[in-house]
Design a protein around this motif. Structure first.
Motif, PDB file in Angstrom:
ATOM      1  N   HIS A 178       3.091  -2.944  -3.247  1.00 47.36           N
ATOM      2  CA  HIS A 178       2.906  -2.990  -1.788  1.00 47.36           C
ATOM      3  C   HIS A 178       2.269  -1.706  -1.265  1.00 47.36           C
ATOM      4  O   HIS A 178       1.534  -1.735  -0.277  1.00 47.36           O
ATOM      5  CB  HIS A 178       4.239  -3.263  -1.081  1.00 47.36           C
ATOM      6  N   THR A 179       2.519  -0.573  -1.929  1.00 48.49           N
ATOM      7  CA  THR A 179       1.874   0.676  -1.514  1.00 48.49           C
ATOM      8  C   THR A 179       0.370   0.586  -1.738  1.00 48.49           C
ATOM      9  O   THR A 179      -0.429   0.963  -0.871  1.00 48.49           O
ATOM     10  CB  THR A 179       2.446   1.873  -2.299  1.00 48.49           C
ATOM     11  N   THR A 181      -1.407  -2.152  -2.023  1.00 49.79           N
ATOM     12  CA  THR A 181      -1.966  -3.172  -1.131  1.00 49.79           C
ATOM     13  C   THR A 181      -2.248  -2.588   0.244  1.00 49.79           C
ATOM     14  O   THR A 181      -3.301  -2.853   0.846  1.00 49.79           O
ATOM     15  CB  THR A 181      -1.002  -4.362  -1.016  1.00 49.79           C
ATOM     16  N   ARG A 182      -1.324  -1.775   0.752  1.00 48.99           N
ATOM     17  CA  ARG A 182      -1.550  -1.154   2.062  1.00 48.99           C
ATOM     18  C   ARG A 182      -2.735  -0.183   2.002  1.00 48.99           C
ATOM     19  O   ARG A 182      -3.515  -0.084   2.957  1.00 48.99           O
ATOM     20  CB  ARG A 182      -0.278  -0.432   2.530  1.00 48.99           C
ATOM     21  N   THR A 185      -5.817  -2.254   2.106  1.00 53.89           N
ATOM     22  CA  THR A 185      -5.966  -2.844   3.437  1.00 53.89           C
ATOM     23  C   THR A 185      -6.621  -1.851   4.390  1.00 53.89           C
ATOM     24  O   THR A 185      -7.440  -2.221   5.242  1.00 53.89           O
ATOM     25  CB  THR A 185      -4.591  -3.286   3.979  1.00 53.89           C
ATOM     26  N   LEU A 186      -6.277  -0.590   4.234  1.00 49.39           N
ATOM     27  CA  LEU A 186      -6.891   0.461   5.048  1.00 49.39           C
ATOM     28  C   LEU A 186      -8.316   0.788   4.596  1.00 49.39           C
ATOM     29  O   LEU A 186      -9.201   1.029   5.420  1.00 49.39           O
ATOM     30  CB  LEU A 186      -6.041   1.729   4.985  1.00 49.39           C
ATOM     31  N   GLU A 203      -4.351  -7.293  -2.127  1.00 49.25           N
ATOM     32  CA  GLU A 203      -3.170  -7.441  -2.969  1.00 49.25           C
ATOM     33  C   GLU A 203      -3.536  -7.771  -4.422  1.00 49.25           C
ATOM     34  O   GLU A 203      -2.660  -7.881  -5.280  1.00 49.25           O
ATOM     35  CB  GLU A 203      -2.246  -8.516  -2.411  1.00 49.25           C
TER      36      GLU A 203
END
Length: 209
Positions: A178-179, A181-182, A185-186, A203
């Protein structure tokens, strides 16, 4: 055959034990005695397979380098079948998964930054060169945002992913899916061309992670 299998298992146990001790203590502080006890192998058995602590560290680096090649050359990235940027995203997820789950890979990256060790493998350099190749391919296929230099894009991604690797050695949250993926995303809206961005999956693509 049984004897060969036992020898292979013993060697693997020694490499993994050495990786654990190198990751915890660094190369110069790591003790052959501690490594042999951790592996459940006698000192004589250790020296039969590895003549020195240096040989053990080289074996750790070599195994880590093979794992890194598995996610960059002919591995998850090559099978993604998408754009170069999706290949990069998928491969970073695979690499962070290895760093989280495989102490040999984690120790291999740690050794290349250990001032007391001067091995022949630089995993961070190998990663940087591969990211540069992927960004160059993304530029050729028109996947990069207009006006974005592949060199600048590669530097940003390498700096961020190596930073996650370093932090994740002591805080696993930094290499968690999840880190990453974020992070993507940025980053992807800044890296990707408008027509490409909608098809990218921060992801990781199905089956790649």
């Amino acid at each position: 055959m049984a004897k060969q299998e036992r020898a292979a298992r013993t060697r693997e146990a020694l490499v993994r034990a050495a990786a654990e001790v190198f990751a915890e203590q660094g190369f110069v502080t790591a003790s052959i005695a501690v490594i042999s006890r951790r592996a459940g192998v006698s000192a004589g058995g250790l020296h039969f397979h590895f003549g020195s602590k240096t040989a053990l560290a080289q074996a750790v680096e070599d195994q880590a380098a093979r794992a890194l090649r598995g996610v960059t050359v002919g591995g998850v990235g090559a099978s993604a079948g998408g754009s170069a940027l999706q290949v990069l995203v998928d491969s970073t997820h695979a690499l962070m998964g290895l760093l989280a789950d495989d102490v040999v890979v984690r120790a291999g990256f740690g050794l290349c930054a250990d001032a007391s060790w001067s091995g022949g493998v630089d995993l961070r350099r190998q990663w940087r060169l591969w990211v540069e190749e992927v960004m160059a391919e993304a530029a050729r296929e028109g996947s990069l945002a207009e006006g974005l230099s592949p060199r600048d894009a590669a530097r940003g991604v390498v700096a961020a992913t190596v930073g996650l690797e370093v932090l994740g050695a002591h805080e696993p949250e930094w290499v968690a899916p999840h880190t990453l993926t974020r992070f993507w995303t940025l980053m992807l809206p800044r890296l990707a061309a408008v027509g490409v961005l909608g098809g990218l999956m921060p992801e990781g693509s199905a089956g790649s992670v």
